[in-house]
Design a protein around this motif. Structure first.
Motif, PDB file in Angstrom:
ATOM      1  N   GLU A   1       1.524  34.861  71.436  1.00 12.79           N
ATOM      2  CA  GLU A   1       1.877  33.693  70.633  1.00 12.79           C
ATOM      3  C   GLU A   1       1.357  33.935  69.219  1.00 12.79           C
ATOM      4  N   SER A   2       2.258  33.984  68.244  1.00 12.17           N
ATOM      5  CA  SER A   2       1.843  34.157  66.851  1.00 12.17           C
ATOM      6  C   SER A   2       2.325  32.975  66.031  1.00 12.17           C
ATOM      7  N   TYR A   3       1.641  32.765  64.890  1.00 17.66           N
ATOM      8  CA  TYR A   3       1.878  31.570  64.089  1.00 17.66           C
ATOM      9  C   TYR A   3       2.150  31.906  62.622  1.00 17.66           C
TER      10      TYR A   3
ATOM     11  N   ARG B   1       0.249  21.887  66.241  1.00 13.21           N
ATOM     12  CA  ARG B   1       0.004  23.315  66.030  1.00 13.21           C
ATOM     13  C   ARG B   1       1.143  24.166  66.588  1.00 13.21           C
ATOM     14  N   ALA B   2       1.908  23.606  67.529  1.00  8.01           N
ATOM     15  CA  ALA B   2       2.999  24.349  68.154  1.00  8.01           C
ATOM     16  C   ALA B   2       4.200  24.533  67.234  1.00  8.01           C
TER      17      ALA B   2
ATOM     18  N   ARG C   1      10.493  29.358  70.811  1.00  4.82           N
ATOM     19  CA  ARG C   1       9.866  28.315  69.987  1.00  4.82           C
ATOM     20  C   ARG C   1       9.504  27.110  70.857  1.00  4.82           C
TER      21      ARG C   1
ATOM     22  N   LEU D   1       6.791  33.016  70.418  1.00  5.34           N
ATOM     23  CA  LEU D   1       6.296  33.601  71.665  1.00  5.34           C
ATOM     24  C   LEU D   1       7.177  34.777  72.066  1.00  5.34           C
TER      25      LEU D   1
ATOM     26  N   ASP E   1       4.040  37.907  63.626  1.00  7.03           N
ATOM     27  CA  ASP E   1       5.209  38.010  64.502  1.00  7.03           C
ATOM     28  C   ASP E   1       6.000  39.282  64.224  1.00  7.03           C
TER      29      ASP E   1
ATOM     30  N   VAL F   1       4.776  28.245  66.251  1.00  3.65           N
ATOM     31  CA  VAL F   1       4.564  29.303  67.238  1.00  3.65           C
ATOM     32  C   VAL F   1       5.823  30.139  67.455  1.00  3.65           C
TER      33      VAL F   1
ATOM     34  N   ASP G   1      -3.186  34.617  71.894  1.00  4.21           N
ATOM     35  CA  ASP G   1      -2.835  33.370  71.204  1.00  4.21           C
ATOM     36  C   ASP G   1      -3.503  33.474  69.835  1.00  4.21           C
TER      37      ASP G   1
ATOM     38  N   VAL H   1      -1.133  25.942  73.331  1.00  5.54           N
ATOM     39  CA  VAL H   1       0.281  25.872  72.942  1.00  5.54           C
ATOM     40  C   VAL H   1       1.151  26.535  74.010  1.00  5.54           C
TER      41      VAL H   1
END
Length: 322
Positions: free
Chosen positions: A244-246, A301-302, A290, A307, A251, A305, A104, A9
């Motif tokens: 990078e957190s989801y 999946r992005a 983003r 960042l 985050d 995200v 990631d 990502v």
């Protein structure tokens, strides 16, 4: 079984953020969540002076990434560890500091793609969900041994599941007749317990429960809470941490750690920051970045995200000052 694939990502943005820190002889990046090595491969291709230490708790990921990155020879070192063990990994490699650390977070495409790992709810599989399948309790252990209150807490806190108590009570009732072993039965329970109007919004009704179980099994938030300060502490001047957190909880932890590390501790009413009291780090990203629509279309999946990045601008107190 086909080989799992992985589309990293925001790979171009990640490389752009790390490149200034890695543009010197002997530069070292720690890829703390190596996965299949997509981000590491991009860094090694773009930053010719850098080497990468790739950490992953999943032995299968290390093996596959090692094959992918073999053309880079000694510029890549794979290490089987959890990413809060960064200080021990660096000590073992006799590295006193590094120039970058990349996280990631979350489950990798590889783990989702391999049915037997039990991360995905789309097919029936053993309820495992361990990122390191060699150690620790499984998702089935959590479902079959936690009290209703503890199960509800996990589903509420990690999955943000509105029906956590209802689901937990149903799990406890059903496991008395037969323990949970595979994902299909859990998915069936979730369809039964989550009201139909709620099932029609917010994606698959199992998504939040499976996320919560995965985070509990792998102790992800506690590991992250230890890992971010360790990564910051390991940075050389000019070094950067990129995350990078989801998940909103991930985050939030990252944002809090970065804010604390970049904040001056002098009184707010002082007209200037006295010498020696400047923050040791600065924010590289002013807020969470983003993915754009094109990246999300190419790599779903992005979509979630966030960042963030920081850079060390002063030596750590008591380190490197001489």
């Amino acid at each position: 079984m086909p080989s799992p694939t992985h589309d990293p990502v925001l790979v171009d943005r990640v490389v752009a953020l790390l490149a200034p820190a890695l543009d010197h002889e002997g530069a070292v990046l720690v890829d703390a969540t190596l996965g299949l090595g997509g981000h590491t491969e991009a860094v090694l291709a773009s930053c010719s002076l850098a080497r990468v230490v790739g950490i992953d708790r999943d032995p299968a990921a290390l093996e596959l990434a090692g094959r992918r990155l073999a053309p880079y020879g000694e510029r890549f070192t794979g290490v089987h560890a959890v990413y809060d063990e960064i200080p021990d990994v660096l000590a073992d490699l006799e590295l006193s500091e590094v120039d970058g650390v990349l996280f990631d977070l979350g489950v990798s495409s590889m783990q989702l793609d391999v049915r037997e790992r039990g991360f995905a709810y789309a097919s029936d599989a053993p309820l495992d969900m361990r990122m390191d399948g060699t150690t620790g309790p499984t998702a089935a252990d959590v479902l079959n041994t936690y009290s209703a209150a503890d199960l509800a807490r996990v589903l509420r806190d990690y999955g943000e599941e509105k029906f956590a108590r209802k689901i937990a009570a149903a799990v406890v009732r059903q496991r008395e007749a037969q323990p949970f072993t595979t994902s299909a039965r859990l998915v069936e329970l979730l369809y039964a317990e989550i009201p139909a109007p709620a099932r029609r919004t917010g994606g698959h009704p199992a998504k939040r429960t499976f996320q919560a179980l995965r985070m509990e099994v792998n102790d992800e938030l506690a590991v992250l809470r230890r890992a971010i300060p360790a990564a910051i502490d390991a940075l050389a001047v000019g070094g950067r941490v990129v995350v990078e957190s989801y998940h909103s909880l991930e985050d939030r932890l990252v944002k809090q750690a970065f804010t604390a590390a970049t904040r001056s501790h002098v009184p707010v009413d002082m007209p200037f920051v006295p010498e020696g009291h400047e923050p040791e780090l600065r924010l590289v990203t002013r807020r969470a970045e983003r993915a754009d629509a094109a990246e999300i279309a190419a790599n779903p999946r992005a979509a979630s995200v966030r960042l963030r990045a920081v850079e060390r601008v002063l030596p750590r107190t008591g380190k490197g000052a001489a």
